[in-house]
Design an enzyme around this catalytic site. Structure first.
Site, PDB file in Angstrom:
ATOM      1  N   GLN B 185       3.142  29.842  28.249  1.00  0.00           N
ATOM      2  CA  GLN B 185       2.353  28.880  29.019  1.00  0.00           C
ATOM      3  C   GLN B 185       1.440  28.038  28.131  1.00  0.00           C
ATOM      4  O   GLN B 185       0.588  27.309  28.640  1.00  0.00           O
ATOM      5  CB  GLN B 185       1.495  29.637  30.056  1.00  0.00           C
ATOM      6  CG  GLN B 185       2.286  30.389  31.102  1.00  0.00           C
ATOM      7  CD  GLN B 185       2.799  29.476  32.214  1.00  0.00           C
ATOM      8  OE1 GLN B 185       2.397  28.319  32.341  1.00  0.00           O
ATOM      9  NE2 GLN B 185       3.718  29.992  33.026  1.00  0.00           N
ATOM     10  N   ALA B 206      11.191  26.877  26.802  1.00  0.00           N
ATOM     11  CA  ALA B 206      11.296  25.415  26.897  1.00  0.00           C
ATOM     12  C   ALA B 206      10.904  24.906  28.274  1.00  0.00           C
ATOM     13  O   ALA B 206      10.291  23.852  28.411  1.00  0.00           O
ATOM     14  CB  ALA B 206      12.724  24.969  26.562  1.00  0.00           C
ATOM     15  N   HIS B 207      11.242  25.687  29.323  1.00  0.00           N
ATOM     16  CA  HIS B 207      11.147  25.103  30.663  1.00  0.00           C
ATOM     17  C   HIS B 207       9.738  25.016  31.235  1.00  0.00           C
ATOM     18  O   HIS B 207       9.549  24.508  32.338  1.00  0.00           O
ATOM     19  CB  HIS B 207      12.096  25.820  31.633  1.00  0.00           C
ATOM     20  CG  HIS B 207      11.660  27.178  32.099  1.00  0.00           C
ATOM     21  ND1 HIS B 207      10.986  27.367  33.279  1.00  0.00           N
ATOM     22  CD2 HIS B 207      11.818  28.405  31.550  1.00  0.00           C
ATOM     23  CE1 HIS B 207      10.763  28.676  33.440  1.00  0.00           C
ATOM     24  NE2 HIS B 207      11.254  29.325  32.402  1.00  0.00           N
ATOM     25  N   CYS B 330       1.540  40.993  52.525  1.00  0.00           N
ATOM     26  CA  CYS B 330       0.865  42.219  52.883  1.00  0.00           C
ATOM     27  C   CYS B 330       1.578  43.389  52.223  1.00  0.00           C
ATOM     28  O   CYS B 330       2.748  43.311  51.872  1.00  0.00           O
ATOM     29  CB  CYS B 330       0.759  42.388  54.387  1.00  0.00           C
ATOM     30  SG  CYS B 330       2.077  43.329  55.089  1.00  0.00           S
TER      31      CYS B 330
HETATM   32  C1  LIG Z   1       3.641  34.047  30.431  1.00  0.00           C
HETATM   33  C2  LIG Z   1       5.115  34.015  30.627  1.00  0.00           C
HETATM   34  N1  LIG Z   1       5.910  34.794  29.888  1.00  0.00           N
HETATM   35  C3  LIG Z   1       7.247  34.783  30.038  1.00  0.00           C
HETATM   36  C4  LIG Z   1       7.863  33.989  30.966  1.00  0.00           C
HETATM   37  C5  LIG Z   1       9.358  34.027  31.100  1.00  0.00           C
HETATM   38  O1  LIG Z   1       9.918  32.935  30.461  1.00  0.00           O
HETATM   39  P1  LIG Z   1      11.458  32.584  30.639  1.00  0.00           P
HETATM   40  O2  LIG Z   1      11.586  32.087  32.030  1.00  0.00           O
HETATM   41  O3  LIG Z   1      11.707  31.506  29.620  1.00  0.00           O
HETATM   42  O4  LIG Z   1      12.246  33.799  30.363  1.00  0.00           O
HETATM   43  C6  LIG Z   1       7.071  33.167  31.771  1.00  0.00           C
HETATM   44  C7  LIG Z   1       7.649  32.312  32.817  1.00  0.00           C
HETATM   45  O5  LIG Z   1       8.136  32.743  33.850  1.00  0.00           O
HETATM   46  C8  LIG Z   1       5.671  33.185  31.601  1.00  0.00           C
HETATM   47  O6  LIG Z   1       4.881  32.433  32.366  1.00  0.00           O
HETATM   48  S1  FES Z   2       4.415  40.906  56.114  1.00  0.00           S
HETATM   49 FE1  FES Z   2       2.903  42.328  56.721  1.00  0.00          FE
HETATM   50  S2  FES Z   2       2.029  41.420  58.469  1.00  0.00           S
HETATM   51 FE2  FES Z   2       3.842  40.311  58.106  1.00  0.00          FE
END
Ligand SMILES: Cc1ncc(COP(=O)(O)O)c(C=O)c1O
Ligand code: FES
Lengths: 141, 406
Positions: B185, B206-207, B330
């Site tokens: 991030q 990358a994404h 929940c």
């Molecule tokens: C902090 C962190 N680590 C790892 C990942 C996983 O990355 P990737 O989707 O490239 O495997 C994410 C994203 O989902 C992330 O936010």
């Molecule tokens: S998922 Fe628990 S009240 Fe609906």
């Protein structure tokens, strides 16, 4: 999570939202669930002297399915006797709203709420409980 | 494309590929393009692909101040985290079998540590402070003679707080312990200079930075030299650390995305901070709205707030015109409320009421203003429906109520 059209309808246009005076002897209040669990349902009924539910209101803190379950239930119990209302099963609610398995407990909560409201009403009224009702009678104002 | 798509405010989950990136990627797929296998040594198709892959490696290295030889391509940050943590733990296990990490890490780190526990390693999971930041004294106290690895993310994906990785790295270096940082991030959001930072291993994706999904990288320090046991065996690609034919179109996409990030991050972060602050200003006028995580030590694009007395899943449902995320549901449903917020010591109620908004490259001021209006009316509507809000208005202390938990 994909919701059924009926859940969305009740969620967007919830029926009978609100509160009745819980001190009113004709009103039974059921509150079930816990904030820490992510769901709290409050269901209230107003019962006339003939033992028929004239009005029902709810407030729910919980997911859309929980809100829909309680909204639907308030529609269903209006005009029913306490016995009829107490016989409503969560499975009927779940079926009507097409709840997926992870949301079944939201309907259980609604069943618990109406049962609790009926019990509360019975506890506080002078009205004679039905024959199969074991609870000790209690007089109140 | 439908004209009524929701407003996208979930850039921390993923970002769209930048148009410039998509164009660059397309040149490495079809017969008319450089489709060769970068490992083919015997013809120009291979050389051409290899050259482009190495240029992309330089772009990735340049954004984070690393030597290109320190960059190992992976399928994403999840794989980079696995390779770093398992690879280092396995390679150095004769030195010790204790690892330290934090409860607010991404599952890619936490579940990898769980796996190592099953293999006989010991893992300490530290609690962060209520701000989300790690207290260095607590970290220091957790280090043991047999600690071989510390893994702490730089930017938290849920609450956006930025850990002081320089200070953590100075501590681990002084103790001869390896330091891995999940920086999925971070790229394009915080300035990174690995030539100076005391970090041994760093994961990238990358994404999260306008590149394609399915590609990432692991930084493996050369000075001091860090060794890893490979997790993927085969043709010996990536100096034996990660076998498998490289995916040039993905890699070129990551290189181009990181090049753009390096050039534009200064201006972009200023704009994102303005949007985020505008959003928070608009939302925090409501009663009982709480910010989760430190406001100062936080990336520009993240806002994580709890709307007390409103349950998160129902709020998300009301916000169908906005794409945001909530860690909540929940406890009876399969999802638990956000483990990150719980680790901060947030009340369950507030953890259940949290929404993460993350703004990005394509977010506009109009979208922010529209979001403020939508969220405000949704919260008001749900509070009208909430028995907890009613009790709060009546002055009932919810903590004093005996709940009928089911
Ligand atoms: C902090 C962190 N680590 C790892 C990942 C996983 O990355 P990737 O989707 O490239 O495997 C994410 C994203 O989902 C992330 O936010
Ligand atoms: S998922 Fe628990 S009240 Fe609906």
């Amino acid at each position: 999570m994909a919701y059924s059209d009926k859940v969305i309808d009740h969620y967007e246009n919830p029926r009978n939202v609100g509160s009745l005076d819980k001190a009113d002897p004709h009103v039974g209040t059921g509150m079930v669930g816990a904030p820490a669990c992510g769901d709290v349902m409050k269901l209230q009924i107003r019962v006339n002297d003939a033992g028929v539910i004239e009005d029902a209101r709810f407030k729910t803190y919980g997911c859309g399915s929980a809100i829909a379950s309680s909204s639907l239930l308030t529609e269903w119990v209006k005009g029913k006797t306490l016995e009829e209302a107490g016989a409503i099963k969560n499975t009927q609610i779940a079926e009507e709203l097409a709840l997926p398995p992870v949301k079944i407990h939201c309907s259980v909560l609604a069943e618990d709420a109406i049962k609790a409201a009926i019990e509360d009403f019975r506890k506080k009224t002078v009205q004679a409980p039905p024959a199969d009702h074991e609870e000790p009678r209690r007089l109140s104002a | 494309m439908s004209s009524r798509r929701p407003i996208y405010l979930d850039y921390a989950a993923t970002t769209p590929v930048d148009e410039r990136v998509a164009e660059a990627m397309f040149r490495f797929m079809t017969f008319g393009g450089a489709f060769g296998n970068p490992a083919s040594r015997s013809h120009s198709f291979g050389w051409e692909a290899e050259k482009a892959v190495e240029e992309a490696r330089e772009q990735v290295a340049a954004l984070v101040g690393a030597d290109p030889r320190e960059i190992v391509w992976t399928s994403g940050a999840t794989e980079a985290d696995n390779l770093a943590i398992k690879g280092a733990a396995h390679f150095y296990q004769k030195k010790g079998r204790h690892i330290v990490t934090v409860k607010t890490e991404h599952k890619a780190v936490l579940d990898t540590c769980r796996q190592l526990e099953r293999e006989g390693f010991e893992v300490t999971y530290l609690d962060p402070e209520p701000s989300g930041l790690l207290d260095l004294n607590k970290l220091e106290a957790a280090l043991r003679n047999d600690t071989v690895l510390v893994s702490v993310m730089q930017v938290n994906n849920e609450i956006g707080v930025i850990q002081d990785i320089e200070a953590i790295g100075n501590l681990t270096r002084s103790r001869g312990i390896l330091f891995h940082v999940d920086a999925a991030q971070s790229t394009g959001k915080v300035h990174l200079d690995l030539s100076k930072l005391p970090v041994d291993l760093m994961s990238f994706s990358a994404h999260k930075t306008y590149g394609p999904k399915g590609v990432g990288a692991l930084y493996v320090s050369r000075k001091p030299r860090v060794r890893l046991e490979a997790q993927m065996h085969g043709g010996g690609h990536e100096r034996g650390m990660r076998s498998g034919t490289l995916a040039p179109h993905q890699i070129i996409g990551m290189g181009e995305a990181f090049r753009i990030a390096r050039e534009e991050m200064g201006a972009e972060n200023e704009r994102l901070r303005m949007l985020r602050d505008r959003l928070w200003e608009g939302l925090s006028t409501m009663d009982e709205v709480y910010l989760n995580g430190d406001l100062e030590r936080r990336v520009a694009g993240n806002l994580n707030a709890s709307f007390n007395f409103v349950e998160g899943e129902s709020l998300i449902m009301a916000l169908k015109d906005i794409a945001v995320s909530s860690g909540s549901a929940c406890t009876s449903a399969s999802l638990e409320p956000s483990y990150v917020l719980r680790a901060l010591g947030r009340d369950d109620e507030l953890a259940h009421s949290s929404i993460r908004f993350s703004v990005g490259r394509y977010t506009t001021v109009e979208e922010i203003d529209h979001t403020i209006a939508l969220v405000t009316s949704a919260v008001e509507k749900l509070r009208e429906l909430s028995p907890l809000w009613e009790m709060h208005q009546e002055g009932v202390d919810l903590k004093s109520v005996e709940w009928v938990a089911h």
